[in-house]
Design an enzyme around this catalytic site. Structure first.
Site, PDB file in Angstrom:
ATOM      1  N   LYS A 182       5.655   6.864   2.874  1.00 37.41           N
ATOM      2  CA  LYS A 182       6.083   7.030   1.447  1.00 37.41           C
ATOM      3  C   LYS A 182       7.272   7.936   1.032  1.00 37.41           C
ATOM      4  O   LYS A 182       7.368   9.095   1.686  1.00 37.41           O
ATOM      5  CB  LYS A 182       4.994   7.569   0.331  1.00 37.41           C
ATOM      6  CG  LYS A 182       3.654   6.463   0.423  1.00 37.41           C
ATOM      7  CD  LYS A 182       4.183   5.249  -0.265  1.00 37.41           C
ATOM      8  CE  LYS A 182       2.740   4.074  -0.067  1.00 37.41           C
ATOM      9  NZ  LYS A 182       3.006   2.783  -0.559  1.00 37.41           N
ATOM     10  N   ASP A 211       8.804   3.479   1.737  1.00 40.14           N
ATOM     11  CA  ASP A 211       8.306   2.948   0.358  1.00 40.14           C
ATOM     12  C   ASP A 211       8.474   3.764  -0.646  1.00 40.14           C
ATOM     13  O   ASP A 211       7.777   4.818  -0.660  1.00 40.14           O
ATOM     14  CB  ASP A 211       6.786   2.241   0.614  1.00 40.14           C
ATOM     15  CG  ASP A 211       6.445   1.358  -0.547  1.00 40.14           C
ATOM     16  OD1 ASP A 211       7.288   1.247  -1.504  1.00 40.14           O
ATOM     17  OD2 ASP A 211       5.378   1.108  -0.588  1.00 40.14           O
ATOM     18  N   GLU A 237      11.384  -0.319   1.168  1.00 32.37           N
ATOM     19  CA  GLU A 237      10.354  -1.101   0.216  1.00 32.37           C
ATOM     20  C   GLU A 237      10.393  -0.742  -1.274  1.00 32.37           C
ATOM     21  O   GLU A 237      10.464   0.517  -1.615  1.00 32.37           O
ATOM     22  CB  GLU A 237       8.996  -1.107   0.847  1.00 32.37           C
ATOM     23  CG  GLU A 237       7.900  -1.645   0.020  1.00 32.37           C
ATOM     24  CD  GLU A 237       6.625  -1.788   0.742  1.00 32.37           C
ATOM     25  OE1 GLU A 237       6.433  -1.406   1.966  1.00 32.37           O
ATOM     26  OE2 GLU A 237       5.337  -1.765   0.249  1.00 32.37           O
ATOM     27  N   GLU A 263       5.395  -7.141  -3.818  1.00 34.27           N
ATOM     28  CA  GLU A 263       3.944  -6.799  -4.118  1.00 34.27           C
ATOM     29  C   GLU A 263       3.994  -6.728  -5.540  1.00 34.27           C
ATOM     30  O   GLU A 263       2.700  -6.875  -6.232  1.00 34.27           O
ATOM     31  CB  GLU A 263       3.497  -5.355  -3.557  1.00 34.27           C
ATOM     32  CG  GLU A 263       4.301  -4.207  -3.979  1.00 34.27           C
ATOM     33  CD  GLU A 263       3.619  -2.774  -3.581  1.00 34.27           C
ATOM     34  OE1 GLU A 263       4.059  -2.431  -2.483  1.00 34.27           O
ATOM     35  OE2 GLU A 263       2.786  -2.178  -4.045  1.00 34.27           O
ATOM     36  N   ASP A 286       1.958 -10.965  -2.362  1.00 33.29           N
ATOM     37  CA  ASP A 286       0.508 -10.476  -2.053  1.00 33.29           C
ATOM     38  C   ASP A 286      -0.267 -11.680  -2.689  1.00 33.29           C
ATOM     39  O   ASP A 286      -0.407 -12.181  -3.933  1.00 33.29           O
ATOM     40  CB  ASP A 286       0.296  -9.245  -3.087  1.00 33.29           C
ATOM     41  CG  ASP A 286      -1.224  -8.928  -3.168  1.00 33.29           C
ATOM     42  OD1 ASP A 286      -1.842  -9.497  -3.481  1.00 33.29           O
ATOM     43  OD2 ASP A 286      -1.250  -7.779  -3.292  1.00 33.29           O
ATOM     44  N   HIS A 313       1.674  -7.556   1.399  1.00 24.62           N
ATOM     45  CA  HIS A 313       1.116  -6.273   0.706  1.00 24.62           C
ATOM     46  C   HIS A 313      -0.322  -6.467   0.876  1.00 24.62           C
ATOM     47  O   HIS A 313      -0.898  -7.301   0.255  1.00 24.62           O
ATOM     48  CB  HIS A 313       1.671  -6.159  -0.809  1.00 24.62           C
ATOM     49  CG  HIS A 313       0.905  -4.888  -1.386  1.00 24.62           C
ATOM     50  ND1 HIS A 313       0.034  -5.367  -2.495  1.00 24.62           N
ATOM     51  CD2 HIS A 313       0.941  -3.627  -1.310  1.00 24.62           C
ATOM     52  CE1 HIS A 313      -0.382  -4.002  -2.956  1.00 24.62           C
ATOM     53  NE2 HIS A 313       0.126  -3.058  -1.969  1.00 24.62           N
TER      54      HIS A 313
HETATM   55 MG    MG Z   1       4.266  -0.845  -1.453  1.00 28.22          MG
END
Ligand code: MG
Length: 376
Positions: A182, A211, A237, A263, A286, A313
């Site tokens: 992240k 992400d 992402e 997602e 997703d 996702h």
């Molecule tokens: Mg994500």
């Protein structure tokens, strides 16, 4: 003798007419604390739908939220959608999906409606595949029996650099092909230092995804992408809010980092917009948020037509079968979340998720455990 194309029931010698439908909500605690740049995963509100057919068939489907809105999904299902299923044919997911979508016009496109449709649609596919004796990954296309995994559980934003490095090295040792870290720390150099430490620890042979969970402006994302480029990042992402297609396109044109989105998209048309604009290099559709298996497959095939790969996702226990169904799947995201309510975990072999071979969705639910966690 000719067989009428709609006469699937007599051809298959079973009665797949839906005769009952129920929905409930079970709360699953998160298996580990998960924090990103904008939110924490509080609990998995799991929306279950069970259908039964006149011929004695059954399907159990589900969708989820990460902590809010589950009660609204249940309310929508119970205020008409479940009743509308009675008399429809569980062998015909397109007809069922279209009938329910048409009945919810005033609340589409939207997250609550998509999550409700997904719980129904996955139940329909479960019933249909079970009755046909086929595992989902075969019934939906059967491209390959397993799919490479990357790990997200070791990359949350609240981990310090030492924890990130230790978990990335562990993922590498377990044979996983990639790790997702992240990003979105207050200053770009903080992200850069964390990513650099991971790259130095795992070497060049492991993919590193990042992400931002929609936390950046286009300008900030362009600045940070330039910082990260020397680290050979596999994808960037959700850099920007999901409705900023133009911003994603500008970013994609400005960097060599592939941009991954999906997602937070809830319709096929939203994916088409991204793909037509050249704003997405990887789509992360997703199955719950897009409204089920029926639209998920369409998004995957749409991406294929743009020569774009799919890396869905979350929900690995269901996405393992869908990624194995289509030819353009790239990776499956490793985030186990059903261990408390299943009798068997997803099989992992040599860093790959293996699609279940049992007919239906192939998830071995522990229904007593599901029932104990029921809240609605
Ligand atoms: Mg994500």
């Amino acid at each position: 003798m000719t067989v009428a194309p709609t006469d699937t029931r007599s051809r298959l010698e079973r009665d797949s007419t839906i005769v009952s439908a129920e929905a409930w909500l079970s709360d699953l605690e998160v298996e580990t604390v998960r924090t990103d740049a904008v939110q924490s995963f509080l609990k998995q509100e799991t929306i279950f739908v069970r259908i039964r057919t006149a011929g004695g068939g059954e399907g159990l489907g589900y969708s989820y939220t990460i902590g809010t809105g589950g009660a609204a999904v249940i309310a929508l299902l119970r205020s008409g959608l479940l009743d509308a299923l009675i008399g429809l044919d569980a062998d015909r997911p397109e007809a069922v999906w279209r009938a329910l979508f048409s009945s919810t016009r005033a609340t589409t496109v939207g997250a609550i409606t998509s999550l409700a449709l997904a719980a129904v649609d996955t139940a329909v596919w479960d019933a249909r595949c079970t009755a046909a004796g086929l595992p989902l990954w075969v019934a939906a296309g059967g491209a390959r029996p397993s799919i490479p995994l990357y790990d997200t559980e070791g990359g949350w934003l609240h981990f310090d650099t030492d924890e990130l490095v230790a978990q990335a090295v562990e993922s590498l040792a377990r044979g996983l092909g990639g790790v997702k870290i992240k990003v979105g720390k207050p200053r770009g150099h903080e992200d850069l230092e964390r990513l650099t430490a991971v790259r130095e620890a795992v070497g060049p042979g492991m993919d590193i995804m990042i992400d931002a969970n929609q936390s950046m402006t286009a300008a900030e994302a362009m600045r940070r992408a330039a910082l990260f480029e020397p680290l050979d990042i596999f994808w960037f992402e959700e850099p920007l809010p999901a409705d900023d297609v133009a911003g994603h396109r500008r970013l994609a044109e400005s960097t060599s980092l592939p941009i991954a989105v999906g997602e937070s998209l809830y319709s096929i048309g939203q994916f088409r917009e991204y793909l037509q604009a050249g704003a997405a290099s990887i789509v992360q559709v997703d199955v719950a948020r897009i409204g089920g298996i029926t639209p998920w497959l369409k998004v995957a095939h749409l991406a294929e037509s743009f020569n774009v790969a799919v890396a869905p996702h979350f929900l690995m226990e269901l996405h393992v079968s869908l990624t194995c169904a289509v030819p353009n799947a790239l990776y499956l995201e490793h985030i186990p979340q059903l261990r408390a309510v299943t009798a068997a975990e997803m099989t992992i072999t040599d860093g790959h998720g293996v699609a279940p071979t049992a007919p239906g969705l192939g998830i071995e639910w522990d229904l007593d455990a599901v029932d104990r966690l029921r809240v609605l």
